[in-house]
Scaffold this motif. Sequence first.
Motif, PDB file in Angstrom:
ATOM      1  N   ILE A  36      51.308  24.880  39.475  1.00 42.17           N
ATOM      2  CA  ILE A  36      50.539  25.072  40.705  1.00 42.17           C
ATOM      3  C   ILE A  36      50.846  26.447  41.302  1.00 42.17           C
ATOM      4  CG2 ILE A  36      50.304  24.319  43.101  1.00 42.17           C
ATOM      5  CD1 ILE A  36      48.718  22.582  41.227  1.00 42.17           C
ATOM      6  N   LEU A  37      52.104  26.854  41.300  1.00 40.05           N
ATOM      7  CA  LEU A  37      52.462  28.181  41.812  1.00 40.05           C
ATOM      8  C   LEU A  37      51.789  29.279  41.013  1.00 40.05           C
ATOM      9  CD1 LEU A  37      56.286  27.953  42.626  1.00 40.05           C
ATOM     10  CD2 LEU A  37      54.435  28.396  44.253  1.00 40.05           C
ATOM     11  N   ILE A  38      51.785  29.148  39.703  1.00 35.57           N
ATOM     12  CA  ILE A  38      51.150  30.171  38.856  1.00 35.57           C
ATOM     13  C   ILE A  38      49.655  30.238  39.156  1.00 35.57           C
ATOM     14  CG2 ILE A  38      50.544  30.771  36.484  1.00 35.57           C
ATOM     15  CD1 ILE A  38      53.295  29.619  35.664  1.00 35.57           C
ATOM     16  N   ASP A  39      49.019  29.075  39.252  1.00 35.43           N
ATOM     17  CA  ASP A  39      47.593  29.065  39.558  1.00 35.43           C
ATOM     18  C   ASP A  39      47.335  29.608  40.956  1.00 35.43           C
ATOM     19  OD1 ASP A  39      44.841  28.249  38.761  1.00 35.43           O
ATOM     20  OD2 ASP A  39      45.027  26.983  40.539  1.00 35.43           O
ATOM     21  N   HIS A  40      48.222  29.296  41.884  1.00 35.38           N
ATOM     22  CA  HIS A  40      48.092  29.833  43.244  1.00 35.38           C
ATOM     23  C   HIS A  40      48.127  31.356  43.224  1.00 35.38           C
ATOM     24  CE1 HIS A  40      50.003  30.280  47.497  1.00 35.38           C
ATOM     25  NE2 HIS A  40      48.794  30.771  47.447  1.00 35.38           N
ATOM     26  N   ALA A  41      49.024  31.931  42.436  1.00 38.68           N
ATOM     27  CA  ALA A  41      49.080  33.396  42.329  1.00 38.68           C
ATOM     28  C   ALA A  41      47.739  33.946  41.856  1.00 38.68           C
ATOM     29  CB  ALA A  41      50.194  33.809  41.370  1.00 38.68           C
ATOM     30  N   MET A  52      37.253  42.662  47.962  1.00 37.04           N
ATOM     31  CA  MET A  52      36.958  44.032  47.529  1.00 37.04           C
ATOM     32  C   MET A  52      35.543  44.130  46.948  1.00 37.04           C
ATOM     33  SD  MET A  52      39.533  46.041  48.164  1.00 37.04           S
ATOM     34  CE  MET A  52      39.256  47.405  47.034  1.00 37.04           C
ATOM     35  N   GLN A  53      35.150  43.127  46.195  1.00 43.29           N
ATOM     36  CA  GLN A  53      33.806  43.113  45.616  1.00 43.29           C
ATOM     37  C   GLN A  53      32.738  43.175  46.702  1.00 43.29           C
ATOM     38  OE1 GLN A  53      32.211  39.355  43.913  1.00 43.29           O
ATOM     39  NE2 GLN A  53      32.044  40.504  42.000  1.00 43.29           N
ATOM     40  N   LEU A  54      32.948  42.416  47.777  1.00 42.13           N
ATOM     41  CA  LEU A  54      31.992  42.436  48.885  1.00 42.13           C
ATOM     42  C   LEU A  54      31.963  43.800  49.562  1.00 42.13           C
ATOM     43  CD1 LEU A  54      32.608  38.940  50.522  1.00 42.13           C
ATOM     44  CD2 LEU A  54      30.664  39.637  49.114  1.00 42.13           C
ATOM     45  N   MET A  55      33.124  44.444  49.665  1.00 42.38           N
ATOM     46  CA  MET A  55      33.179  45.781  50.261  1.00 42.38           C
ATOM     47  C   MET A  55      32.386  46.788  49.440  1.00 42.38           C
ATOM     48  SD  MET A  55      37.199  45.889  51.359  1.00 42.38           S
ATOM     49  CE  MET A  55      37.161  47.674  51.662  1.00 42.38           C
ATOM     50  N   PHE A  56      32.447  46.667  48.120  1.00 43.57           N
ATOM     51  CA  PHE A  56      31.688  47.576  47.261  1.00 43.57           C
ATOM     52  C   PHE A  56      30.205  47.236  47.256  1.00 43.57           C
ATOM     53  CE2 PHE A  56      35.880  48.541  45.466  1.00 43.57           C
ATOM     54  CZ  PHE A  56      35.780  49.918  45.310  1.00 43.57           C
ATOM     55  N   ARG A  57      29.881  45.942  47.312  1.00 43.91           N
ATOM     56  CA  ARG A  57      28.476  45.532  47.266  1.00 43.91           C
ATOM     57  C   ARG A  57      27.751  45.942  48.543  1.00 43.91           C
ATOM     58  NH1 ARG A  57      27.882  39.377  46.698  1.00 43.91           N
ATOM     59  NH2 ARG A  57      28.836  39.834  44.682  1.00 43.91           N
ATOM     60  N   TYR A  58      28.439  45.797  49.686  1.00 43.74           N
ATOM     61  CA  TYR A  58      27.823  46.087  50.978  1.00 43.74           C
ATOM     62  C   TYR A  58      28.541  47.255  51.639  1.00 43.74           C
ATOM     63  CZ  TYR A  58      26.015  41.407  50.033  1.00 43.74           C
ATOM     64  OH  TYR A  58      25.421  40.305  49.446  1.00 43.74           O
ATOM     65  N   VAL A  59      28.626  48.348  50.918  1.00 43.73           N
ATOM     66  CA  VAL A  59      29.455  49.476  51.338  1.00 43.73           C
ATOM     67  C   VAL A  59      29.023  50.075  52.669  1.00 43.73           C
ATOM     68  CG1 VAL A  59      28.100  51.169  50.021  1.00 43.73           C
ATOM     69  CG2 VAL A  59      30.524  51.618  50.509  1.00 43.73           C
ATOM     70  N   CYS A  60      27.739  49.963  52.996  1.00 44.76           N
ATOM     71  CA  CYS A  60      27.236  50.558  54.241  1.00 44.76           C
ATOM     72  C   CYS A  60      27.061  49.529  55.353  1.00 44.76           C
ATOM     73  CB  CYS A  60      25.899  51.259  53.978  1.00 44.76           C
ATOM     74  SG  CYS A  60      26.032  52.666  52.851  1.00 44.76           S
ATOM     75  N   GLU A  61      27.494  48.291  55.120  1.00 48.94           N
ATOM     76  CA  GLU A  61      27.342  47.243  56.131  1.00 48.94           C
ATOM     77  C   GLU A  61      28.324  47.470  57.268  1.00 48.94           C
ATOM     78  OE1 GLU A  61      25.823  43.785  57.924  1.00 48.94           O
ATOM     79  OE2 GLU A  61      25.072  44.919  56.194  1.00 48.94           O
ATOM     80  N   LEU A  71      42.015  41.892  55.018  1.00 51.94           N
ATOM     81  CA  LEU A  71      42.077  40.585  54.383  1.00 51.94           C
ATOM     82  C   LEU A  71      42.518  40.717  52.928  1.00 51.94           C
ATOM     83  CD1 LEU A  71      39.534  37.705  54.790  1.00 51.94           C
ATOM     84  CD2 LEU A  71      40.373  38.320  52.529  1.00 51.94           C
ATOM     85  N   ALA A  72      41.931  41.684  52.207  1.00 53.51           N
ATOM     86  CA  ALA A  72      42.305  41.895  50.806  1.00 53.51           C
ATOM     87  C   ALA A  72      43.776  42.254  50.679  1.00 53.51           C
ATOM     88  CB  ALA A  72      41.424  42.983  50.195  1.00 53.51           C
ATOM     89  N   ARG A  73      44.272  43.088  51.584  1.00 54.80           N
ATOM     90  CA  ARG A  73      45.696  43.448  51.537  1.00 54.80           C
ATOM     91  C   ARG A  73      46.578  42.231  51.762  1.00 54.80           C
ATOM     92  NH1 ARG A  73      43.998  47.830  54.674  1.00 54.80           N
ATOM     93  NH2 ARG A  73      45.024  46.987  56.542  1.00 54.80           N
ATOM     94  N   GLU A  74      46.171  41.378  52.694  1.00 58.63           N
ATOM     95  CA  GLU A  74      46.975  40.193  52.975  1.00 58.63           C
ATOM     96  C   GLU A  74      46.968  39.232  51.788  1.00 58.63           C
ATOM     97  OE1 GLU A  74      47.969  37.641  56.874  1.00 58.63           O
ATOM     98  OE2 GLU A  74      45.831  37.724  56.378  1.00 58.63           O
ATOM     99  N   GLU A  75      45.822  39.095  51.123  1.00 62.27           N
ATOM    100  CA  GLU A  75      45.765  38.253  49.931  1.00 62.27           C
ATOM    101  C   GLU A  75      46.721  38.783  48.856  1.00 62.27           C
ATOM    102  OE1 GLU A  75      44.336  35.527  50.143  1.00 62.27           O
ATOM    103  OE2 GLU A  75      42.305  35.590  50.963  1.00 62.27           O
ATOM    104  N   LEU A  76      46.783  40.087  48.707  1.00 60.07           N
ATOM    105  CA  LEU A  76      47.696  40.670  47.724  1.00 60.07           C
ATOM    106  C   LEU A  76      49.152  40.490  48.138  1.00 60.07           C
ATOM    107  CD1 LEU A  76      45.829  43.926  46.646  1.00 60.07           C
ATOM    108  CD2 LEU A  76      46.194  41.855  45.292  1.00 60.07           C
ATOM    109  N   GLU A  77      49.414  40.532  49.429  1.00 59.64           N
ATOM    110  CA  GLU A  77      50.776  40.252  49.903  1.00 59.64           C
ATOM    111  C   GLU A  77      51.176  38.815  49.556  1.00 59.64           C
ATOM    112  OE1 GLU A  77      50.715  41.078  54.048  1.00 59.64           O
ATOM    113  OE2 GLU A  77      50.568  43.270  53.776  1.00 59.64           O
ATOM    114  N   HIS A  78      50.244  37.888  49.707  1.00 58.27           N
ATOM    115  CA  HIS A  78      50.519  36.503  49.339  1.00 58.27           C
ATOM    116  C   HIS A  78      50.753  36.392  47.828  1.00 58.27           C
ATOM    117  CE1 HIS A  78      48.246  34.890  53.138  1.00 58.27           C
ATOM    118  NE2 HIS A  78      49.310  35.611  53.423  1.00 58.27           N
ATOM    119  N   PHE A  79      49.953  37.106  47.060  1.00 57.30           N
ATOM    120  CA  PHE A  79      50.120  37.152  45.612  1.00 57.30           C
ATOM    121  C   PHE A  79      51.532  37.601  45.254  1.00 57.30           C
ATOM    122  CE2 PHE A  79      49.770  40.013  41.827  1.00 57.30           C
ATOM    123  CZ  PHE A  79      49.526  39.042  40.863  1.00 57.30           C
ATOM    124  N   GLU A  80      51.992  38.636  45.924  1.00 53.53           N
ATOM    125  CA  GLU A  80      53.332  39.164  45.651  1.00 53.53           C
ATOM    126  C   GLU A  80      54.418  38.173  46.057  1.00 53.53           C
ATOM    127  OE1 GLU A  80      53.172  42.786  47.826  1.00 53.53           O
ATOM    128  OE2 GLU A  80      51.732  43.716  46.441  1.00 53.53           O
TER     129      GLU A  80
END
Length: 204
Positions: A36-41, A52-61, A71-80
Motif C-alpha cells: 500500500i505504501l509503494i502504491d501510495h508513492a 502539471m499536465q493541467l498547467m501545460f494544457r491550460y497555460v493561459c488560463e 499543489l504539485a509541489r506538495e504532492e511531490l513532498e508527500h511522494f518524498e
Amino acid sequence: MEYLKKLDKSNLRIKWLLSSTSDSWLNQALKNPIEILIDHAHCERKAAGFAMQLMFRYVCEDGLSEILSPLAREELEHFERVLTLLKSKGKCLKLLAAPPYGSLLAKEIRKQEPFRMLDSFLVAGLIEARSHERMSLLAIHSNDSEIRDLYADLLRSEARHFGLYWSLSEARFKNSDIRSRMAELGEKEARILDDLHPYPRMHS
C-alpha cells in the motif's frame, strides 16, 4: 492529531463520495502495508503529474497555475515522505500493476472543451476525496505507528486538495452544472470500487 481524534468510520466520507470504503479493502490494506505504501508513492507522483499536465494544457488560463503549481509541489513532498518511510523500513519503490480505478475515471472525462476542463477538475477532486477517506482509515487502524502517523499528518492536505479542485470548478462553471456532473462522476466512481481489486492498492 486533534483532527484525527474527531474521525471515525461514520464520518470519514467527504460528501461527494457516494459509497464508503468496504471492510474488505481495509482488511486487505492492513495485511499488505508495504505494498500500500509503494502504491501510495505512485499515487502522489501521478497526482503531481496530473496537476502539471493541467498547467501545460491550460497555460493561459488565469489563476490556474497559481493554484496548481503549489499543489504539485506538495504532492511531490508527500511522494518524498513516503519514499523516506519505505527506505527506513528497508524497502524501495518498485513498479506495480495499476488498478483500473484511475484509467476508468479518466475515460469519463469528456473530450470537448469546456467540459474537458470541468471533468478534469472533478475527477481529480474525487480521487483526492477517496484518498482522504482511505488514509483516514489507515491512520486509525494501522498496526504500524509510523504508518499511522504518516497518514494522520497527510489528512488535512488531502481534504484541502479536493477543495482546491472544487474551487477551480466554481470559479469557471455554473454551480448547477458542477453538481449535476459531480453526481454522475460520483456514481461511476462508486461502481468502479464495487468489486475489490485482487491486489492491494490505495484505490483498489
